[in-house]
Design a protein around this motif. Structure first.
Motif, PDB file in Angstrom:
ATOM      1  N   GLN A   1       3.017   0.630 -13.343  1.00 37.35           N
ATOM      2  CA  GLN A   1       4.478   0.795 -13.290  1.00 37.35           C
ATOM      3  C   GLN A   1       4.941   1.778 -14.365  1.00 37.35           C
ATOM      4  N   VAL A   2       6.174   2.243 -14.230  1.00 40.42           N
ATOM      5  CA  VAL A   2       6.755   3.120 -15.256  1.00 40.42           C
ATOM      6  C   VAL A   2       6.836   2.355 -16.579  1.00 40.42           C
ATOM      7  N   SER A   3       6.905   3.106 -17.682  1.00 41.57           N
ATOM      8  CA  SER A   3       7.102   2.445 -18.977  1.00 41.57           C
ATOM      9  C   SER A   3       8.571   2.021 -19.071  1.00 41.57           C
TER      10      SER A   3
ATOM     11  N   LEU B   1       3.686  -0.092   0.980  1.00 44.39           N
ATOM     12  CA  LEU B   1       2.637  -0.280   1.986  1.00 44.39           C
ATOM     13  C   LEU B   1       2.011  -1.665   1.909  1.00 44.39           C
ATOM     14  N   ASN B   2       1.788  -2.150   0.701  1.00 49.05           N
ATOM     15  CA  ASN B   2       0.975  -3.346   0.487  1.00 49.05           C
ATOM     16  C   ASN B   2       1.843  -4.617   0.565  1.00 49.05           C
ATOM     17  N   PRO B   3       1.604  -5.488   1.555  1.00 54.76           N
ATOM     18  CA  PRO B   3       2.456  -6.677   1.723  1.00 54.76           C
ATOM     19  C   PRO B   3       2.391  -7.628   0.525  1.00 54.76           C
TER      20      PRO B   3
ATOM     21  N   ASP C   1       5.141  15.532   1.922  1.00 53.37           N
ATOM     22  CA  ASP C   1       5.815  14.919   3.082  1.00 53.37           C
ATOM     23  C   ASP C   1       6.986  14.052   2.609  1.00 53.37           C
ATOM     24  N   TYR C   2       6.739  13.252   1.584  1.00 55.34           N
ATOM     25  CA  TYR C   2       7.807  12.378   1.069  1.00 55.34           C
ATOM     26  C   TYR C   2       8.983  13.215   0.556  1.00 55.34           C
ATOM     27  N   PHE C   3       8.640  14.293  -0.132  1.00 56.28           N
ATOM     28  CA  PHE C   3       9.668  15.161  -0.720  1.00 56.28           C
ATOM     29  C   PHE C   3      10.515  15.787   0.395  1.00 56.28           C
TER      30      PHE C   3
END
Ligand code: SAM
Length: 230
Positions: A44-46, A94-96, A151-153
């Protein structure tokens, strides 16, 4: 003589700057504890980076935020807390298992606006996601798998308003983004290079962008920050 390390400076800055409701909030610690207890990777981000997202949301008066890559909802918490209560935040995962832990974290932190998690491959969700009735997104935070970053961008550009901001995390990867003599088969890096090639070709017509290198508790990495011009 050895000076302080970037990690020590991060600690110092955190002790001075983290806000009681954002990076210094107890609910955030609980969010991370639940993530650790559920074997969620610590990517995760700091706290200071999270609070950077809060600053961005506030400074552009964002009402609608899109996040790509939820993990356990740590960064989502910073984004949600900075939004007005009538705002909206969609987060793609993506990950449930990650999504379930994130949902529990959102409930326990009593976040408002409550983040809506879209489970599935982000590109599929992005293609289905419509511009909200209230208006386009003000801010997109891209922090999922790196091989599909371009693609996301590009999908994000279709969902964000003119003057809106797109932030891409992990954009430097300890410098590995620079093409080297030994051809690096790292798909993460190749994905990022595609984004940089696109920005180069755009010549500032669609986006005005910058690249910020970061050090600190998360070591040498960086962000691309782009604002949509048209
Ligand atoms: N933004 C989070 C934070 O700072 O708290 C960290 C996100 S983590 C670096 C990346 C997340 O993206 C992981 O939870 C991973 O499961 C998810 N992910 C990976 N591939 C994905 C895909 N194709 N679509 C959506 N999410 C994906």
């Amino acid at each position: 003589e050895q000076g302080p390390t970037a990690a020590q400076v991060d600690e110092y800055l955190s002790s001075k700057i983290l806000h009681p409701y954002y990076g210094g909030d107890q609910s955030l610690e609980k969010t991370q504890t639940r993530a650790n207890d559920n074997d969620i990777p610590q990517i995760q981000v700091s706290p200071l980076q999270g609070q950077f997202l809060s600053v961005l949301v506030k400074s552009i008066n964002a009402e609608r935020v899109l996040e790509i890559g939820t993990l356990a909802g740590y960064s989502t918490s910073f984004l949600s807390k900075a939004l007005p209560s009538h705002g909206r935040i969609d987060t793609l995962e993506l990950n449930p298992h990650h999504a379930r832990v994130a949902q529990e974290n959102f409930l326990e932190s009593d976040l408002f606006p409550f983040p809506k998690i879209h489970i599935g491959p982000a590109l599929d969700t992005l293609k289905k996601l419509k511009i909200p009735e209230e208006g386009p997104y003000d801010l997109v935070f891209i922090d999922a798998n790196k091989d599909q970053i371009l693609d996301y961008f590009l999908e994000s550009l279709g969902l964000v308003r003119k003057g809106g901001v797109i932030v891409v995390d992990n954009a430097v990867r300890r410098g590995k983004i620079i093409p080297s003599a030994q051809n690096d088969p790292d798909t993460n890096v190749e994905g990022l290079r595609k984004l940089y090639d696109w920005i180069e070709k755009d010549k500032g017509e669609t986006v005005l962008s910058t690249g910020i290198q970061t050090v600190g508790s998360k070591q040498w990495d960086g962000f691309v920050i782009a604002t949509k011009l048209v």
